[in-house]
Design an enzyme around this catalytic site. Structure first.
Site, PDB file in Angstrom:
ATOM      1  N   ASP A  49       1.185  -7.614   2.304  1.00 49.79           N
ATOM      2  CA  ASP A  49       1.333  -6.199   1.973  1.00 49.79           C
ATOM      3  C   ASP A  49       2.725  -5.618   1.871  1.00 49.79           C
ATOM      4  O   ASP A  49       3.320  -5.100   2.637  1.00 49.79           O
ATOM      5  CB  ASP A  49       0.556  -5.560   3.139  1.00 49.79           C
ATOM      6  CG  ASP A  49       0.413  -3.808   2.809  1.00 49.79           C
ATOM      7  OD1 ASP A  49       1.020  -3.470   1.731  1.00 49.79           O
ATOM      8  OD2 ASP A  49      -0.527  -3.296   3.487  1.00 49.79           O
ATOM      9  N   HIS A 107       0.835  -1.214  -0.089  1.00 46.19           N
ATOM     10  CA  HIS A 107      -0.123   0.010   0.114  1.00 46.19           C
ATOM     11  C   HIS A 107       1.015   1.158   0.060  1.00 46.19           C
ATOM     12  O   HIS A 107       0.431   2.414  -0.276  1.00 46.19           O
ATOM     13  CB  HIS A 107      -0.956   0.082   1.146  1.00 46.19           C
ATOM     14  CG  HIS A 107      -0.545   0.282   2.497  1.00 46.19           C
ATOM     15  ND1 HIS A 107      -0.243  -0.618   3.351  1.00 46.19           N
ATOM     16  CD2 HIS A 107      -0.482   1.576   3.205  1.00 46.19           C
ATOM     17  CE1 HIS A 107       0.171  -0.099   4.398  1.00 46.19           C
ATOM     18  NE2 HIS A 107       0.000   1.127   4.425  1.00 46.19           N
ATOM     19  N   SER A 120       3.906   2.174   8.418  1.00 44.53           N
ATOM     20  CA  SER A 120       3.718   1.175   7.363  1.00 44.53           C
ATOM     21  C   SER A 120       4.891   1.058   6.744  1.00 44.53           C
ATOM     22  O   SER A 120       5.697   1.883   6.285  1.00 44.53           O
ATOM     23  CB  SER A 120       2.725   1.836   6.312  1.00 44.53           C
ATOM     24  OG  SER A 120       1.364   1.238   6.688  1.00 44.53           O
TER      25      SER A 120
END
Ligand code: ARG
Ligand code: GLU
Length: 709
Positions: free
Chosen positions: A221, A84, A644
């Protein structure tokens, strides 16, 4: 009165013992925490984490793009971050013919790695307490505005000095603890960063927005990039002559596996937290800000989802936009729930009462009440700002019109220039991913809410006049989306400098511009003034909280709120109980992917290849002791947006995973951390390797990595 210095307080605080795993610590001060980290299992020293004398783990961590973290995993500049985080790059390179979102992408040679305009990564060279330099010349009699001016001027001098020598240096001075302390952060920024690989979204975004912010999780991810440098290893713009960057340090990858109770350490760039705010600040978020923003986004998401379900093309066009809108939308819901459950407003009120009693007659007398008063004045303006941001500013056509309008420059003598090349570039990016019916329906939906919920005195005259003239939001939308020249790519393509008038009087430009002018004139100055007052009061209150906790023997460890600077968060792998009768174990495996697998549901439709591999158990070296391929795990590390892609590091300093999310029930940790519930979610590095090897068949990439078993 002599003010208690923050340094004195911090030094005294450091002697307090930590209990929970809450906290995002400054790497350069990690020696103050290292004993606690070691007690919890860490086997390295403070100098291994952060050092200006030798290569340390910090040299293997980067700020990726504008708000993610990445880490180096090979001596040849190979970088790992989240899917992402690389999403917009993957999407930019995608089309219906080459759908890298859908099918994944693997460069099979260095030549196939894809350059990305505008993408940068930054290494932290060093950080340094510069409070004395920044406050040089400060006089307590100064107003907050004068102080801000001084801070700005001194910061510029510090930044200039720091970036004088060396290529690609970039520096910022950041306020910590509401400006009680200032730190210089010096970065080296690389701008040739190429896409190396990404799994198909059915792995990289498995579970989609349904599973987002949730545990148990099975999302692969991750995406991979490579940093390129000039021949001297220095930052350079993209060039065919550039070579892979040779890092000072890169992570070794642990194949040992993870277990409940294991020490974990996250090294990354958390974006924003507000751990020390006043109860009134929390109350606004819980009762007003979050609920309204959630509602407005629900409306937009419903519209996007409906159109995306009807067309493959629209699905690709709006995939990134949808994910962006939906991400905060879902987080806010968890946050509100968490704040309520924790009774944060009440707890804070009680703390404030006790603090206030204690503060009577001293340096911090009245600061709590002062903050409440400022919030009261600020609230309607904050509401207007939130509404403006979630309605007017979300209209894509109007945003585009305004950025085109800015390309017309009128000189003093009246001659107009128009940056045609830039305009063509903006237009092609915009039209590639714009679908008029979504934008128009969203306009209607959010502006109707705006009409209903924003008090008249917080609406611009322009808006009221226009609405009266049109008669309805629908009629307004009809005009704007039919008659705006920006709704027509051909008209936009033939714009010249003679069109400035037409562009400025266009309904889409007008809409954006008039609101902008109103905001700049009527709202922003007030919020700026109040926020400055708030900042000043918080500076005292922050210091006050520290003094209070120390003198009253309240056990609390203070760490500066996140501000997208490099931090260390440590904890351990641990399950949790989100509700009565429910307990979640801390790791997930491929078995769970198969349990969720459903060809009928887009978010759960996995690649056939994964099914085949599962059927034959052809896992190579990537299975764990139970014979399953591990996928994700949760731990007690205190993280937030920006973390992230952060490396998850084990007790030996090796990479065991990739942070990518938090559990929904714990998303209030930006405001209040509950050690029982707050968990960060990480991707197990073995699933990354499995995917590269077995799904991407890009096992040549493994050759440049170093494994520890
Ligand atoms: N919640 C994670 C974060 O805040 C992941 C977001 C991307 N994934 C998604 N399904 N939208 O960034
Ligand atoms: N997914 C988030 C990010 O993009 C991390 C999750 C969180 O907010 O902790 O940074």
């Amino acid at each position: 009165m002599r003010k208690t210095s923050i340094i004195t307080v911090i030094l005294l605080m450091a002697s307090l013992v930590a209990r929970a795993d809450e906290g995002m610590w400054l790497p350069s001060l990690i020696s103050q925490r290292i004993a606690d980290m070691q007690e919890k299992g860490f086997r390295l020293e403070a100098e291994d984490i952060y050092s200006i004398n030798q290569a340390s783990l910090k040299d293997a961590v980067v700020l990726f793009g504008r708000g993610c973290t990445g880490e180096l995993i090979s001596p040849e500049g190979l970088l790992l971050t989240n899917h992402h985080c690389g999403y917009s790059q993957i999407q930019q390179h995608s089309s219906v013919e080459h759908d890298y979102l859908k099918d994944g992408f693997w460069a099979m040679s260095r030549e196939e790695e894809l350059p990305n305009k505008g993408l940068t990564v930054s290494f932290l060279e060093r950080m340094e307490d510069v409070t004395d330099q920044i406050l040089r010349g400060y006089d307590p009699a100064m107003s907050e505005a004068e102080r801000a001016e001084l801070v700005k001027k001194n910061s510029q001098a510090v930044i200039e000095e720091a970036t004088k020598e060396g290529k690609g240096l970039r520096a910022t001075v950041e306020a910590l603890y509401y400006g009680n302390q200032y730190f210089l952060f010096l970065y080296r920024q690389y701008e040739d960063v190429r896409l190396v690989g990404a799994p198909p979204s059915s792995i990289g975004k498995f579970g989609g927005d349904t599973d987002n912010w949730m545990w148990p999780r099975h999302t692969g991810d991750f995406s991979m990039f490579r940093i390129y440098a000039d021949k001297e290893n220095n930052p350079a713009p993209y060039s065919e002559d550039n070579v892979p960057y040779r890092p000072k340090k890169y992570f070794k990858i642990s194949l040992k596996g993870v277990q409940e109770g294991d020490f974990t350490f996250i090294y990354g760039f958390p974006g924003r937290t507000q751990e020390y705010i006043h109860s009134e600040g929390v109350r606004y978020i819980e009762e007003t800000g979050d609920p309204h923003k959630i509602h407005l986004r629900t409306l937009r998401l419903d519209i996007m989802n409906r159109h995306q379900a009807q067309s493959q093309k629209v699905r690709i066009q709006y995939s990134s936009k949808n994910a962006n809108v939906s991400n905060a939308w879902k987080k806010w819901q968890g946050e509100v729930k968490g704040i309520r459950k924790m009774k944060t407003v009440q707890t804070k009120q009680e703390f404030e009462k006790a603090f206030d009693r204690w503060a009577k007659g001293g340096e911090f007398d009245g600061v709590v009440g002062k903050i409440a008063k400022i919030y009261e004045e600020l609230e309607p303006y904050q509401f207007a700002t939130d509404y403006y941001a979630e309605t007017v500013r979300t209209v894509e056509l109007a945003n585009f019109a305004m950025s085109m309008a800015r390309l017309f420059v009128k000189a003093e003598d009246g001659t107009v220039t128009f940056d045609k090349a830039k305009a063509d570039e903006l237009a092609s990016t915009f039209y590639k991913d714009w679908y008029l019916p979504i934008d128009k329906e969203s306009f209607i939906a959010v502006m109707n809410e705006y009409e209903k919920n924003v008090p008249a005195e917080f609406k611009p005259a322009y808006y009221k006049d226009k609405l009266a003239a049109y008669g309805s939001i629908n009629a307004w939308a009809e005009d704007m989306f039919t008659n705006s020249l920006f709704a027509d790519p051909e008209k936009v393509g033939s714009l010249t400098e003679t069109d400035r008038e037409a562009v400025m009087s266009d309904p889409a430009t007008g809409f954006f511009n008039e609101f902008l002018k109103w905001y700049a004139a009527d709202i922003q100055p007030v919020t700026a003034r109040l926020n400055q007052e708030l900042q000043l009061a918080y500076r005292d209150y922050m210091r006050g909280q520290m003094v209070y906790c120390r003198t009253q023997r309240v056990m609390k460890d203070f760490y500066p709120d996140a501000n997208l600077t490099l931090r260390v968060a440590y904890g351990h792998i641990k399950g949790y109980s989100p509700a009565d009768g429910v307990y979640y174990t801390p790791s997930s495996t491929m078995k769970g992917i198969m349990e969720k697998d459903n060809p009928e549901i887009f978010d759960y439709n996995i690649p056939q290849r994964l099914r085949d591999i599962y059927a034959t158990k052809d896992y190579g070296r990537w299975a764990d002791a139970t014979g399953e391929v591990p996928v994700c795990f949760i731990a007690t590390n205190h993280t937030t947006g920006g973390n992230s892609g952060s490396p998850v590091i084990n007790a030996d300093g090796d990479l065991i995973g990739l942070n990518f999310d938090r559990v929904w029930e714990g998303t209030m940790s930006d405001i209040v951390f509950d050690p029982d519930i707050c968990r960060n979610i990480s991707l197990d590095v073995r699933y990354v390797l499995f995917t590269i090897d077995k799904i991407g068949e890009a096992d040549y990439l493994l050759e440049e990595m170093t494994f520890t078993e």
